[in-house]
Motif scaffolding. Structure first.
Motif, mmCIF file in Angstrom:
data_model
loop_
_atom_site.group_PDB
_atom_site.id
_atom_site.type_symbol
_atom_site.label_atom_id
_atom_site.label_comp_id
_atom_site.label_asym_id
_atom_site.label_seq_id
_atom_site.Cartn_x
_atom_site.Cartn_y
_atom_site.Cartn_z
ATOM 1 N N ASN A 42 0.812 -1.216 0.000
ATOM 2 C CA ASN A 42 0.000 0.000 0.000
ATOM 3 C C ASN A 42 0.847 1.268 0.000
ATOM 4 N N ARG A 45 -0.470 4.097 -2.224
ATOM 5 C CA ARG A 45 -1.631 4.795 -1.650
ATOM 6 C C ARG A 45 -1.180 5.785 -0.580
ATOM 7 N N ARG A 48 0.463 8.788 -2.260
ATOM 8 C CA ARG A 48 -0.536 9.701 -2.843
ATOM 9 C C ARG A 48 -1.238 10.527 -1.780
ATOM 10 N N GLU A 49 -1.486 9.935 -0.615
ATOM 11 C CA GLU A 49 -2.112 10.676 0.476
ATOM 12 C C GLU A 49 -1.170 11.758 0.992
ATOM 13 N N GLU A 72 -4.332 6.169 6.633
ATOM 14 C CA GLU A 72 -3.982 4.825 6.161
ATOM 15 C C GLU A 72 -4.511 3.753 7.118
ATOM 16 N N MET A 75 -8.009 3.162 6.264
ATOM 17 C CA MET A 75 -8.178 2.452 4.991
ATOM 18 C C MET A 75 -7.892 0.967 5.141
#
Length: 76
Positions: A42, A45, A48-49, A72, A75
């Motif tokens: 991840n 991800r 990108r956050e 995160e 998520m």
């Protein structure tokens, strides 16, 4: 730089100092999440956050890292 590869954004899209801030936040967030930077599935991800938070105007490395790690965790 690993962070830049994870984001798929052109190197010249940000100043070198900006990349450094985001990469540092990525390293701290990964540590907070107890994840390996190189093999986390991840990682993209999370990167990108971090970039999203940076783009909102945040520049404090620790604040970006903490917010990204918190997101995160949600998520999963």
């Amino acid at each position: 730089m690993l962070f830049q590869r994870l984001t798929s954004v052109a190197n010249n899209a940000y100043a070198e100092e900006d990349w450094h801030i985001m990469a540092s936040a990525f390293g701290i967030a990964s540590f907070l999440l107890q994840r390996s930077i190189g093999i986390d599935r991840n990682a993209g991800r999370l990167a990108r956050e971090i970039m999203r938070l940076f783009n909102t105007g945040l520049r404090d490395v620790n604040k970006i890292a903490t917010l990204a790690a918190d997101r995160e965790r949600l998520m999963g």
